[in-house]
Scaffold this active site. Structure first.
Site, PDB file in Angstrom:
ATOM      1  N   LYS A  20       0.853  -1.193   0.000  1.00 52.13           N
ATOM      2  CA  LYS A  20       0.000   0.000   0.000  1.00 52.13           C
ATOM      3  C   LYS A  20       0.887   1.241   0.000  1.00 52.13           C
ATOM      4  O   LYS A  20       1.923   1.265   0.674  1.00 52.13           O
ATOM      5  CB  LYS A  20      -0.907  -0.018   1.229  1.00 52.13           C
ATOM      6  CG  LYS A  20      -1.943   1.101   1.290  1.00 52.13           C
ATOM      7  CD  LYS A  20      -2.847   0.930   2.504  1.00 52.13           C
ATOM      8  CE  LYS A  20      -3.912   2.009   2.581  1.00 52.13           C
ATOM      9  NZ  LYS A  20      -4.791   1.853   3.763  1.00 52.13           N
ATOM     10  N   SER A  22      -9.842   1.912   2.779  1.00 51.38           N
ATOM     11  CA  SER A  22      -8.914   2.647   1.937  1.00 51.38           C
ATOM     12  C   SER A  22      -7.895   1.778   1.200  1.00 51.38           C
ATOM     13  O   SER A  22      -7.341   2.227   0.214  1.00 51.38           O
ATOM     14  CB  SER A  22      -8.180   3.693   2.768  1.00 51.38           C
ATOM     15  OG  SER A  22      -7.324   3.072   3.711  1.00 51.38           O
ATOM     16  N   SER A  65     -10.100  -0.373   6.953  1.00 52.07           N
ATOM     17  CA  SER A  65      -9.447  -0.198   5.650  1.00 52.07           C
ATOM     18  C   SER A  65      -8.760  -1.435   5.083  1.00 52.07           C
ATOM     19  O   SER A  65      -8.348  -1.425   3.932  1.00 52.07           O
ATOM     20  CB  SER A  65      -8.434   0.941   5.715  1.00 52.07           C
ATOM     21  OG  SER A  65      -9.106   2.170   5.672  1.00 52.07           O
TER      22      SER A  65
END
Lengths: 487, 90
Positions: free
Chosen positions: A79, A154, A178
């Site tokens: 990420k 997210s 997330s």
């Protein structure tokens, strides 16, 4: 069989047994990226050259007979809020669009010690603020099950990449859901570990008391393997906890006989669609068939949790994001006449709408006259919630609920109504507020063919039992079905 | 709800156009209505986390970054120094 379709555990055995080389695996994943990335848009930055170089290095070490870690030569996506030395780390924000970290996050150092192959940096909501990855400054990642729909957020890029075969496993971060919500939307497994079990050093901070890095995979074993690699005390993160962490994947057991599974009625109530409720309860009954016992438990009202979450998260975010001022790194506005204006113009141009909203809310709840009414009250609500969970874990060993109230929604569907968007997190935020571990596993599909996620919540540092429980279900149903997205 | 968007923006070092101010005021009113759903409880007394005693490391010089590595990300550099607008009036 295309190599990108295999799990990390399978590939690890094959690489160590010299049945395949890391270069072959890495090339297979990059061929898959070349084929799927134009429609999925999971990556902000690709690291093909670096990945192939690393893969060649691993192959050489294996040829020499060196003893390597389990993740050696496995292509892993990261990420884009974790610092990678020499590789752009943008947080999907204009503010950090040019930021090349001079150091690695601790999780990256740990994976590097095992000779992992970094495929690149995965798209996310800007500064991890969002539930759909739509707030990314760069691109909209599509759900591999239906490209007209969001992958969740997210960590939407991480979930989509793993589901589509553009990475074997991936790292994400979870502040209020997330990791779990995108795992649920994309039909993969995602673990949010106990707060303090994984170092946050080098993770761009959103809400420091809630943020936690965790793994995504297509099997429980892969998630366990990646988690074993990243957990542990780190002197660079004072909130990380010193304790014995086992090799989770080596202790996986599918025996759930006598396991007490708590069912919180509040988390199956209003807002949860009938299809999600039915599918998650079906998973609960599978556990019963395997010998587990379902027991009712009472958890904090989701409304309280969501309110306390947004107050604490935004308060911490407004403090954490104060560092972005255009002086030492990141974006700087081109026009200004004073230092004050440099700050204001840089921040107003560099941050997107959702980030500004949350900074403003955080500033409001921390401003004089409101601190007691909001922030302090939210912190006391947090204590109350911790007490309720302690009580629930006297009656149950793990707690089962839906991960999200509904399956993946369409682009733009919730963009104009923040409160509606925030409701996506209503079943996941509680876990962050009380610092517990939780895992999302796929438990079926709705009538549109979209995956549904089942959330299992464990007691503090009880990841082994949580992973075992997830593993038992995976065995029982004969593995998770990603034939639609890997084909 | 009394929310002074201009003052908050100033505190947060953000600038908004009048249209944006209006939009943010409306959106934040909705969000604040949501976060007001906290339980009625006694919020006096200290806030400590007994489960989480932090362990500090010794403050020793360990990592060694070169000056060039650290300022490589700075927007504007002259003679090894970061350039900012003048902060002291003449």
């Amino acid at each position: 069989m295309e190599l990108y379709r295999l799990t990390a555990a399978e590939l690890s055995r094959m690489i160590h047994d010299k049945q395949v080389s890391s270069t072959e695996v890495t090339k297979s994943v990059f061929a898959r990226i070349a084929a799927k990335e134009p429609e999925i848009d999971a990556y902000v930055t690709l690291n093909e050259e670096g990945a192939l170089k690393k893969a060649a290095e691993v192959d050489e070490k294996i040829a020499k007979g060196e003893d390597l870690g389990k993740l050696a030569g496995i292509p892993i996506g990261i990420k884009d809020n974790m610092c990678t030395k020499g590789l752009l780390t943008t947080c999907s924000s204009k503010m950090l669009s040019n930021f090349v970290p001079p150091y690695n996050a601790t999780v990256i150092e740990k994976l590097s010690a095992q000779d992992f192959v970094c495929t690149g940096k995965l798209n996310m909501d800007e500064f991890a603020m969002g539930s759909s990855t739509e707030t990314s400054f760069f691109k909209k990642t599509k759900n591999p099950f239906d490209i007209t729909r969001v992958p969740g957020g997210s960590s939407g890029g991480s979930a989509a990449a793993v589901a589509a075969g553009e990475a074997i496993v991936a790292l994400g971060s979870d502040t209020g859901g997330s990791i779990r919500q995108p795992a649920s939307f994309c039909g993969v497994v995602g673990l949010k570990p106990t707060y303090g079990s994984v170092s946050r050093f080098g993770l761009v901070a959103f809400a420091s008391s809630l943020d936690q890095i965790g793994p995504f995979g297509r099997s429980v074993e892969d998630v366990a393997m990646l988690y074993s690699a990243i957990c542990g005390k780190d002197p660079y993160d004072t909130t990380s906890v010193r304790r014995e962490y086992p090799r989770f994947e080596e202790n996986l057991s599918a025996d759930v006989k006598g396991l007490r599974i708590g069912i919180p009625a509040e988390y199956f109530g209003e807002g949860v669609t009938e299809e999600v409720r039915a599918s998650v309860m079906k998973a609960a009954h599978e556990y019963e068939k395997m010998g587990a016992v379902l027991v009712p438990v009472t958890l904090p009202k989701p409304d309280y949790a969501l309110a306390a979450y947004y107050i604490i998260a935004c308060a911490e975010a407004s403090s954490n994001l104060a560092r972005f001022d255009g002086v030492k790194y990141g974006y700087r506005a081109s026009s200004y006449n004073s230092l004050e204006e440099l700050y204001e113009n840089t921040r107003s141009e560099g941050f997107g709408d959702e980030v500004k909203r949350r900074i403003m809310l955080g500033t409001y709840v921390l401003s004089s006259g409101y601190y007691d009414a909001y922030y302090k009250k939210a912190k006391f609500t947090q204590n109350l919630m911790q007490d309720m969970f302690r009580e629930a874990f006297r009656q149950a060993d793990v707690i089962l609920s839906p991960t999200a109230p509904d399956t993946a929604f369409k682009f733009g569907e919730n963009s104009d109504d923040q409160v509606k968007m925030y409701m996506n997190d209503i079943l996941t935020v509680t876990v962050n507020i009380v610092g517990l571990p939780a895992i999302s596993i796929p438990c079926g599909f709705d009538s549109k063919g979209l995956p549904i996620g089942c959330q299992l919540i464990g007691n503090k540092f009880d990841e082994q039992r949580l992973l075992n429980t997830a593993f038992a279900y995976e065995r029982q149903i004969g593995g998770f079905d990603l034939s639609k997205t890997l084909g | 709800m009394d929310m002074d968007i201009k003052r908050l923006a100033k505190l947060a070092r953000l600038k908004f156009t009048p249209e944006e101010e209006e939009k943010y005021a409306a959106q934040m009113a909705n969000i604040v209505a949501m976060v007001e759903k906290l339980p009625d409880l006694d919020a006096s007394g200290p806030l400590i986390d007994p489960d989480n005693p932090m362990e500090f490391r010794k403050d020793e010089v360990q990592r060694n970054y070169s000056r060039n590595e650290l300022i490589a990300n700075a927007p504007e550099v002259q003679a090894g120094c970061i350039v900012v607008p003048k902060t002291v009036a003449e």
